[in-house]
Design a protein around this motif. Structure first.
Motif, PDB file in Angstrom:
ATOM      1  N   LYS A  31       7.324  94.011  18.301  1.00  0.00           N
ATOM      2  CA  LYS A  31       8.666  93.526  18.647  1.00  0.00           C
ATOM      3  C   LYS A  31       8.768  92.016  18.399  1.00  0.00           C
ATOM      4  O   LYS A  31       9.755  91.523  17.860  1.00  0.00           O
ATOM      5  CB  LYS A  31       8.972  93.855  20.108  1.00  0.00           C
ATOM      6  CG  LYS A  31      10.348  93.386  20.593  1.00  0.00           C
ATOM      7  CD  LYS A  31      10.585  93.856  22.014  1.00  0.00           C
ATOM      8  CE  LYS A  31      11.759  93.107  22.652  1.00  0.00           C
ATOM      9  NZ  LYS A  31      13.034  93.364  21.975  1.00  0.00           N
ATOM     10  N   GLY A  32       7.723  91.295  18.767  1.00  0.00           N
ATOM     11  CA  GLY A  32       7.717  89.841  18.582  1.00  0.00           C
ATOM     12  C   GLY A  32       7.654  89.419  17.125  1.00  0.00           C
ATOM     13  O   GLY A  32       8.134  88.342  16.755  1.00  0.00           O
ATOM     14  N   LEU A  33       7.069  90.277  16.265  1.00  0.00           N
ATOM     15  CA  LEU A  33       6.931  89.952  14.847  1.00  0.00           C
ATOM     16  C   LEU A  33       8.141  90.376  14.021  1.00  0.00           C
ATOM     17  O   LEU A  33       8.230  90.035  12.838  1.00  0.00           O
ATOM     18  CB  LEU A  33       5.676  90.627  14.279  1.00  0.00           C
ATOM     19  CG  LEU A  33       4.328  90.111  14.798  1.00  0.00           C
ATOM     20  CD1 LEU A  33       3.193  90.975  14.273  1.00  0.00           C
ATOM     21  CD2 LEU A  33       4.120  88.659  14.389  1.00  0.00           C
ATOM     22  N   ALA A  34       9.054  91.123  14.625  1.00  0.00           N
ATOM     23  CA  ALA A  34      10.259  91.560  13.910  1.00  0.00           C
ATOM     24  C   ALA A  34      11.227  90.386  13.809  1.00  0.00           C
ATOM     25  O   ALA A  34      11.871  90.012  14.784  1.00  0.00           O
ATOM     26  CB  ALA A  34      10.908  92.726  14.648  1.00  0.00           C
ATOM     27  N   SER A  35      11.314  89.790  12.627  1.00  0.00           N
ATOM     28  CA  SER A  35      12.110  88.569  12.470  1.00  0.00           C
ATOM     29  C   SER A  35      13.193  88.665  11.399  1.00  0.00           C
ATOM     30  O   SER A  35      13.743  87.660  10.968  1.00  0.00           O
ATOM     31  CB  SER A  35      11.175  87.402  12.122  1.00  0.00           C
ATOM     32  OG  SER A  35      10.455  87.674  10.933  1.00  0.00           O
ATOM     33  N   ALA A  36      13.502  89.887  10.952  1.00  0.00           N
ATOM     34  CA  ALA A  36      14.542  90.050   9.935  1.00  0.00           C
ATOM     35  C   ALA A  36      15.916  89.754  10.532  1.00  0.00           C
ATOM     36  O   ALA A  36      16.080  89.667  11.756  1.00  0.00           O
ATOM     37  CB  ALA A  36      14.507  91.466   9.370  1.00  0.00           C
ATOM     38  N   LYS A 209      -6.888 110.349  14.181  1.00  0.00           N
ATOM     39  CA  LYS A 209      -7.725 109.357  13.499  1.00  0.00           C
ATOM     40  C   LYS A 209      -7.207 107.935  13.636  1.00  0.00           C
ATOM     41  O   LYS A 209      -7.987 106.985  13.755  1.00  0.00           O
ATOM     42  CB  LYS A 209      -7.858 109.728  12.021  1.00  0.00           C
ATOM     43  CG  LYS A 209      -8.671 110.985  11.785  1.00  0.00           C
ATOM     44  CD  LYS A 209      -8.952 111.188  10.312  1.00  0.00           C
ATOM     45  CE  LYS A 209      -9.940 112.320  10.082  1.00  0.00           C
ATOM     46  NZ  LYS A 209     -10.275 112.483   8.645  1.00  0.00           N
ATOM     47  N   SER A 210      -5.882 107.757  13.573  1.00  0.00           N
ATOM     48  CA  SER A 210      -5.334 106.408  13.717  1.00  0.00           C
ATOM     49  C   SER A 210      -3.892 106.468  14.185  1.00  0.00           C
ATOM     50  O   SER A 210      -3.184 107.460  13.954  1.00  0.00           O
ATOM     51  CB  SER A 210      -5.406 105.637  12.391  1.00  0.00           C
ATOM     52  OG  SER A 210      -4.516 106.172  11.428  1.00  0.00           O
ATOM     53  N   VAL A 211      -3.475 105.399  14.854  1.00  0.00           N
ATOM     54  CA  VAL A 211      -2.092 105.256  15.321  1.00  0.00           C
ATOM     55  C   VAL A 211      -1.661 103.832  14.995  1.00  0.00           C
ATOM     56  O   VAL A 211      -2.337 102.874  15.386  1.00  0.00           O
ATOM     57  CB  VAL A 211      -1.967 105.494  16.845  1.00  0.00           C
ATOM     58  CG1 VAL A 211      -0.505 105.385  17.278  1.00  0.00           C
ATOM     59  CG2 VAL A 211      -2.557 106.835  17.248  1.00  0.00           C
ATOM     60  N   THR A 212      -0.569 103.693  14.282  1.00  0.00           N
ATOM     61  CA  THR A 212      -0.099 102.375  13.878  1.00  0.00           C
ATOM     62  C   THR A 212       1.397 102.242  14.149  1.00  0.00           C
ATOM     63  O   THR A 212       2.171 103.146  13.834  1.00  0.00           O
ATOM     64  CB  THR A 212      -0.349 102.126  12.377  1.00  0.00           C
ATOM     65  OG1 THR A 212      -1.722 102.348  12.084  1.00  0.00           O
ATOM     66  CG2 THR A 212       0.014 100.700  11.994  1.00  0.00           C
ATOM     67  N   VAL A 213       1.781 101.109  14.733  1.00  0.00           N
ATOM     68  CA  VAL A 213       3.187 100.833  15.005  1.00  0.00           C
ATOM     69  C   VAL A 213       3.623  99.663  14.135  1.00  0.00           C
ATOM     70  O   VAL A 213       2.863  98.710  13.932  1.00  0.00           O
ATOM     71  CB  VAL A 213       3.406 100.490  16.501  1.00  0.00           C
ATOM     72  CG1 VAL A 213       4.877 100.281  16.796  1.00  0.00           C
ATOM     73  CG2 VAL A 213       2.854 101.586  17.392  1.00  0.00           C
ATOM     74  N   SER A 214       4.834  99.741  13.609  1.00  0.00           N
ATOM     75  CA  SER A 214       5.332  98.642  12.778  1.00  0.00           C
ATOM     76  C   SER A 214       6.849  98.590  12.823  1.00  0.00           C
ATOM     77  O   SER A 214       7.508  99.564  13.220  1.00  0.00           O
ATOM     78  CB  SER A 214       4.876  98.823  11.323  1.00  0.00           C
ATOM     79  OG  SER A 214       5.451  99.996  10.765  1.00  0.00           O
ATOM     80  N   SER A 215       7.404  97.447  12.403  1.00  0.00           N
ATOM     81  CA  SER A 215       8.852  97.334  12.248  1.00  0.00           C
ATOM     82  C   SER A 215       9.169  97.468  10.763  1.00  0.00           C
ATOM     83  O   SER A 215       8.266  97.454   9.921  1.00  0.00           O
ATOM     84  CB  SER A 215       9.345  95.988  12.786  1.00  0.00           C
ATOM     85  OG  SER A 215       8.800  94.917  12.029  1.00  0.00           O
ATOM     86  N   THR A 216      10.437  97.592  10.434  1.00  0.00           N
ATOM     87  CA  THR A 216      10.855  97.815   9.051  1.00  0.00           C
ATOM     88  C   THR A 216      10.241  96.808   8.080  1.00  0.00           C
ATOM     89  O   THR A 216       9.731  97.178   7.019  1.00  0.00           O
ATOM     90  CB  THR A 216      12.393  97.738   8.937  1.00  0.00           C
ATOM     91  OG1 THR A 216      12.973  98.662   9.854  1.00  0.00           O
ATOM     92  CG2 THR A 216      12.852  98.078   7.528  1.00  0.00           C
ATOM     93  N   MET A 217      10.269  95.539   8.439  1.00  0.00           N
ATOM     94  CA  MET A 217       9.807  94.483   7.546  1.00  0.00           C
ATOM     95  C   MET A 217       8.499  93.839   7.994  1.00  0.00           C
ATOM     96  O   MET A 217       8.026  92.889   7.374  1.00  0.00           O
ATOM     97  CB  MET A 217      10.885  93.389   7.429  1.00  0.00           C
ATOM     98  CG  MET A 217      12.242  93.885   6.958  1.00  0.00           C
ATOM     99  SD  MET A 217      12.198  94.606   5.312  1.00  0.00           S
ATOM    100  CE  MET A 217      11.887  93.136   4.335  1.00  0.00           C
ATOM    101  N   GLY A 218       7.931  94.348   9.071  1.00  0.00           N
ATOM    102  CA  GLY A 218       6.739  93.705   9.633  1.00  0.00           C
ATOM    103  C   GLY A 218       5.452  94.448   9.332  1.00  0.00           C
ATOM    104  O   GLY A 218       5.452  95.567   8.817  1.00  0.00           O
ATOM    105  N   PRO A 219       4.331  93.851   9.647  1.00  0.00           N
ATOM    106  CA  PRO A 219       3.019  94.462   9.405  1.00  0.00           C
ATOM    107  C   PRO A 219       2.710  95.536  10.440  1.00  0.00           C
ATOM    108  O   PRO A 219       3.310  95.580  11.519  1.00  0.00           O
ATOM    109  CB  PRO A 219       2.062  93.270   9.566  1.00  0.00           C
ATOM    110  CG  PRO A 219       2.748  92.398  10.574  1.00  0.00           C
ATOM    111  CD  PRO A 219       4.213  92.502  10.267  1.00  0.00           C
ATOM    112  N   GLY A 220       1.773  96.412  10.101  1.00  0.00           N
ATOM    113  CA  GLY A 220       1.358  97.445  11.028  1.00  0.00           C
ATOM    114  C   GLY A 220       0.417  96.889  12.090  1.00  0.00           C
ATOM    115  O   GLY A 220      -0.409  96.023  11.808  1.00  0.00           O
ATOM    116  N   VAL A 221       0.565  97.371  13.300  1.00  0.00           N
ATOM    117  CA  VAL A 221      -0.311  96.984  14.404  1.00  0.00           C
ATOM    118  C   VAL A 221      -1.006  98.251  14.897  1.00  0.00           C
ATOM    119  O   VAL A 221      -0.346  99.213  15.303  1.00  0.00           O
ATOM    120  CB  VAL A 221       0.493  96.328  15.544  1.00  0.00           C
ATOM    121  CG1 VAL A 221      -0.426  96.021  16.727  1.00  0.00           C
ATOM    122  CG2 VAL A 221       1.174  95.050  15.057  1.00  0.00           C
TER     123      VAL A 221
END
Length: 231
Positions: A31-36, A209-221
């Motif tokens: 959420k903090g990295l979403a800057s679009a 195996k893996s779980v990743t959350v990301s925003s439209t324009m941001g990197p995966g966490v």
């Protein structure tokens, strides 16, 4: 479209390489990295230890996100008689049997299609058009039903369908960057509960195996998948 440019590079620098976070921290970081300049969609991607080519390892289901997806969903209901009225009262955007012909003519301005079982004989041939787009009504997704009112209300409230793709991944939206951290965390929890509960009997070895959350324009966490393992 590849995520490139200074904004993405700057956001990517805020995520330590190889780090895995608890769900609440991951959501806060994304959420903090979403800057679009628009309200970015927040997605979750899970990689599963299954072979989707095998019928007993197929993962699919539905979940009603507590806070919805933040997206206005256009619902088409193919029904007749009193079920048309029920659909309209529940808030369906388009209702009627005549939409079968419209779809055949190329109309696809809807996000979810619901149909009553008695009309599946008319809807069935639309599978060639709707199937590849993920729009075909199915009993498993709750979109072939006589309980039209409930189906429409759940979809409008945030019910989404998920299905593992041919590479073993499941993607789903869990909200918008404008959502609060708690709303995103609760939506993520509801989705992951369903994913864990949908583990097929044929799955061998590590399921999640893996779980990743990301925003439209941001990197995966990345989230530590071990946190979702049933004890």
């Amino acid at each position: 479209m590849p995520k490139t440019g200074k904004r993405y590079a700057s956001a990517r620098s805020g995520v330590p390489d190889g780090a895995k976070f608890p769900p609440a921290e991951a959501v806060k970081l994304v959420k903090g990295l979403a800057s679009a300049k628009f309200d970015e969609t927040i997605d979750v991607a899970t990689r599963l230890g299954v072979d989707p080519r095998k019928a007993d390892e197929l993962v699919r289901g539905t979940v009603v996100l507590p806070h919805g997806t933040g997206k206005s969903v256009r619902v088409l209901v193919i029904a007749q008689g009193e079920k048309e009225t029920e659909a309209q009262d529940a808030g369906a955007d388009y209702v009627g049997v005549d939409f079968v012909e419209k779809i055949q003519e190329g109309w696809l301005d809807f996000d979810v299609c619901v149909a009553t079982p008695d009309l599946m004989g008319k809807v069935g041939p639309l599978g060639r058009v709707l199937g590849p787009r993920g729009l075909m009504p199915t009993p498993k997704a709750g979109t072939v039903t006589f309980d039209i009112g409930r189906a429409v209300q759940e979809i409008k409230a945030g019910k989404i369908e998920f299905r593992v793709d041919k590479t073993g991944n499941v993607h789903a939206p869990i909200g918008k960057a404008s959502f609060s951290e708690d709303q995103l965390a609760e939506n993520l929890s509801a989705f992951m509960d369903q994913i864990v509960g949908a583990k097929p009997s044929g799955a061998k070895g590590t399921y999640l195996k893996s779980v990743t959350v990301s925003s439209t324009m941001g990197p995966g966490v990345a989230i530590d998948p071990n946190l979702y393992r049933k004890g």
